[in-house]
Scaffold this motif. Structure first.
Motif, PDB file in Angstrom:
ATOM      1  N   PHE A  75      -6.764  31.480  35.000  1.00 60.53           N
ATOM      2  CA  PHE A  75      -7.864  32.429  34.842  1.00 60.53           C
ATOM      3  C   PHE A  75      -7.501  33.432  33.755  1.00 60.53           C
ATOM      4  CE2 PHE A  75      -8.529  31.046  39.183  1.00 60.53           C
ATOM      5  CZ  PHE A  75      -9.899  31.029  39.323  1.00 60.53           C
ATOM      6  N   GLN A  76      -8.485  33.790  32.946  1.00 63.00           N
ATOM      7  CA  GLN A  76      -8.264  34.829  31.939  1.00 63.00           C
ATOM      8  C   GLN A  76      -9.309  35.911  32.104  1.00 63.00           C
ATOM      9  OE1 GLN A  76      -7.132  33.759  28.032  1.00 63.00           O
ATOM     10  NE2 GLN A  76      -8.283  35.429  27.117  1.00 63.00           N
ATOM     11  N   GLY A  77      -8.828  37.139  32.195  1.00 62.85           N
ATOM     12  CA  GLY A  77      -9.717  38.281  32.295  1.00 62.85           C
ATOM     13  C   GLY A  77      -9.916  38.918  30.938  1.00 62.85           C
ATOM     14  N   ALA A  78     -10.057  40.216  30.941  1.00 64.97           N
ATOM     15  CA  ALA A  78     -10.258  40.950  29.690  1.00 64.97           C
ATOM     16  C   ALA A  78      -9.074  40.714  28.761  1.00 64.97           C
ATOM     17  CB  ALA A  78     -10.407  42.445  29.979  1.00 64.97           C
ATOM     18  N   GLN A  79      -9.375  40.610  27.460  1.00 66.61           N
ATOM     19  CA  GLN A  79      -8.312  40.378  26.487  1.00 66.61           C
ATOM     20  C   GLN A  79      -8.810  40.804  25.108  1.00 66.61           C
ATOM     21  OE1 GLN A  79      -8.471  37.813  23.937  1.00 66.61           O
ATOM     22  NE2 GLN A  79     -10.556  37.268  24.513  1.00 66.61           N
ATOM     23  N   GLY A  80      -7.869  41.146  24.237  1.00 64.65           N
ATOM     24  CA  GLY A  80      -8.259  41.475  22.876  1.00 64.65           C
ATOM     25  C   GLY A  80      -7.128  42.067  22.049  1.00 64.65           C
ATOM     26  N   TYR A  81      -7.325  41.966  20.751  1.00 71.34           N
ATOM     27  CA  TYR A  81      -6.394  42.495  19.759  1.00 71.34           C
ATOM     28  C   TYR A  81      -6.473  44.021  19.736  1.00 71.34           C
ATOM     29  CZ  TYR A  81      -4.466  43.381  15.077  1.00 71.34           C
ATOM     30  OH  TYR A  81      -3.731  43.836  14.012  1.00 71.34           O
ATOM     31  N   VAL A  82      -5.319  44.654  19.601  1.00 71.88           N
ATOM     32  CA  VAL A  82      -5.252  46.117  19.483  1.00 71.88           C
ATOM     33  C   VAL A  82      -4.610  46.429  18.135  1.00 71.88           C
ATOM     34  CG1 VAL A  82      -4.447  48.267  20.514  1.00 71.88           C
ATOM     35  CG2 VAL A  82      -5.024  46.321  21.993  1.00 71.88           C
ATOM     36  N   SER A  83      -5.401  46.992  17.254  1.00 72.03           N
ATOM     37  CA  SER A  83      -4.967  47.264  15.884  1.00 72.03           C
ATOM     38  C   SER A  83      -4.191  48.572  15.786  1.00 72.03           C
ATOM     39  CB  SER A  83      -6.194  47.340  14.967  1.00 72.03           C
ATOM     40  OG  SER A  83      -5.820  47.777  13.677  1.00 72.03           O
ATOM     41  N   PRO A  84      -3.197  48.625  14.890  1.00 69.12           N
ATOM     42  CA  PRO A  84      -2.470  49.880  14.660  1.00 69.12           C
ATOM     43  C   PRO A  84      -3.371  51.008  14.165  1.00 69.12           C
ATOM     44  CG  PRO A  84      -1.253  48.043  13.730  1.00 69.12           C
ATOM     45  CD  PRO A  84      -2.590  47.509  14.153  1.00 69.12           C
ATOM     46  N   GLU A  85      -4.517  50.674  13.597  1.00 65.11           N
ATOM     47  CA  GLU A  85      -5.412  51.722  13.100  1.00 65.11           C
ATOM     48  C   GLU A  85      -5.927  52.633  14.208  1.00 65.11           C
ATOM     49  OE1 GLU A  85      -9.778  49.540  13.121  1.00 65.11           O
ATOM     50  OE2 GLU A  85      -8.818  49.954  11.224  1.00 65.11           O
ATOM     51  N   LEU A  86      -5.813  52.187  15.481  1.00 65.73           N
ATOM     52  CA  LEU A  86      -6.276  52.996  16.601  1.00 65.73           C
ATOM     53  C   LEU A  86      -5.268  54.064  17.022  1.00 65.73           C
ATOM     54  CD1 LEU A  86      -7.736  50.131  18.828  1.00 65.73           C
ATOM     55  CD2 LEU A  86      -8.994  51.688  17.320  1.00 65.73           C
ATOM     56  N   VAL A  87      -4.029  53.919  16.570  1.00 65.27           N
ATOM     57  CA  VAL A  87      -2.936  54.764  17.052  1.00 65.27           C
ATOM     58  C   VAL A  87      -2.362  55.576  15.896  1.00 65.27           C
ATOM     59  CG1 VAL A  87      -0.670  54.713  18.175  1.00 65.27           C
ATOM     60  CG2 VAL A  87      -2.421  53.078  18.844  1.00 65.27           C
ATOM     61  N   SER A  88      -2.135  56.851  16.144  1.00 66.80           N
ATOM     62  CA  SER A  88      -1.617  57.731  15.085  1.00 66.80           C
ATOM     63  C   SER A  88      -0.100  57.692  14.960  1.00 66.80           C
ATOM     64  CB  SER A  88      -2.068  59.175  15.337  1.00 66.80           C
ATOM     65  OG  SER A  88      -1.552  59.652  16.571  1.00 66.80           O
ATOM     66  N   GLN A  89       0.572  56.991  15.854  1.00 61.25           N
ATOM     67  CA  GLN A  89       2.032  56.918  15.839  1.00 61.25           C
ATOM     68  C   GLN A  89       2.498  56.062  14.648  1.00 61.25           C
ATOM     69  OE1 GLN A  89       3.640  55.395  19.515  1.00 61.25           O
ATOM     70  NE2 GLN A  89       5.567  54.845  18.568  1.00 61.25           N
ATOM     71  N   PRO A  90       3.352  56.605  13.774  1.00 57.45           N
ATOM     72  CA  PRO A  90       3.842  55.820  12.638  1.00 57.45           C
ATOM     73  C   PRO A  90       4.641  54.604  13.111  1.00 57.45           C
ATOM     74  CG  PRO A  90       4.422  58.147  12.408  1.00 57.45           C
ATOM     75  CD  PRO A  90       3.871  57.968  13.789  1.00 57.45           C
ATOM     76  N   GLN A  91       4.526  53.531  12.368  1.00 55.55           N
ATOM     77  CA  GLN A  91       5.252  52.282  12.600  1.00 55.55           C
ATOM     78  C   GLN A  91       4.870  51.586  13.912  1.00 55.55           C
ATOM     79  OE1 GLN A  91       9.281  53.726  12.144  1.00 55.55           O
ATOM     80  NE2 GLN A  91       9.305  53.150   9.980  1.00 55.55           N
TER      81      GLN A  91
END
Length: 195
Positions: A75-91
């Protein structure tokens, strides 16, 4: 137990209820994989004890499972790519968040259970709508169609679930992902997992 393990059995049962389309995978004598909607039978502790569904009788996986009833249900529930552009933390590196459950099962077929299996699946999918559809709405079409399917119960032998939904993020990064991610379903799953 990892940071991505479900907190309790109810989380796995909820994933199955919300995302009922699963892959039923068998390996002997050759590999077969069929996507099927399934409904869970729960144990007293809220864990998934069995999965109920039906195959088309013409599906070659039916004969394979009669010969060797062990299978893997995914079974697969919610899933998705999380881009670095969403986070202000460097690297910060990109990641993929997801919730999945893997069940090792033993399948038992019983065509006498076709009606009950269909009724349960349809009731689950139709929900509590006052005008929900039922098998009775098929009228005389039901009987000839039901001869072409076979119900099964998949007894759960083991379950392994992974809810990788941001639990390892800093509170700041987690909040930024929730605020900026475009997938409302993934954001809701992350909120429920608690980050």
């Amino acid at each position: 137990m990892s940071v991505w393990s479900p907190r309790n059995a109810a989380e796995v049962a909820t994933l199955v209820a919300r995302h009922p389309l699963a892959w039923v995978v068998s390996s002997a004598p050759s590999f077969h994989a069929t996507p099927l909607p399934l409904v869970a039978d729960l144990a007293e502790d809220g864990s998934v004890a069995a999965l109920v569904g039906h195959f088309a009788l013409r599906n070659p996986q039916v004969e394979a499972l009669r010969a060797n009833p062990r299978a893997l249900v995914l079974f697969q529930g919610a899933q998705g790519y999380v881009s670095p552009e969403l986070v202000s933390q460097p690297q910060w590196a990109p990641t993929w968040n997801y919730a999945v459950a893997r069940f090792q099962v033993e399948i038992a077929f019983d065509q006498q259970d076709n009606g009950e299996a269909l009724d349960r699946l349809i009731a689950h999918m139709e929900g509590d709508r006052p005008d929900r559809w039922t098998v009775a709405d098929m009228g005389e079409r039901y009987e000839p169609m039901s001869r072409h399917i076979i119900a099964f119960t998949a007894k759960v032998l083991s379950c392994d679930a992974t809810f990788k939904l941001g639990q390892d993020e800093t509170p700041e990064s987690f909040a930024q992902i929730l605020t900026g991610h475009p997938d409302a379903g993934l954001v809701a799953a992350m909120r429920e997992a608690g980050g």
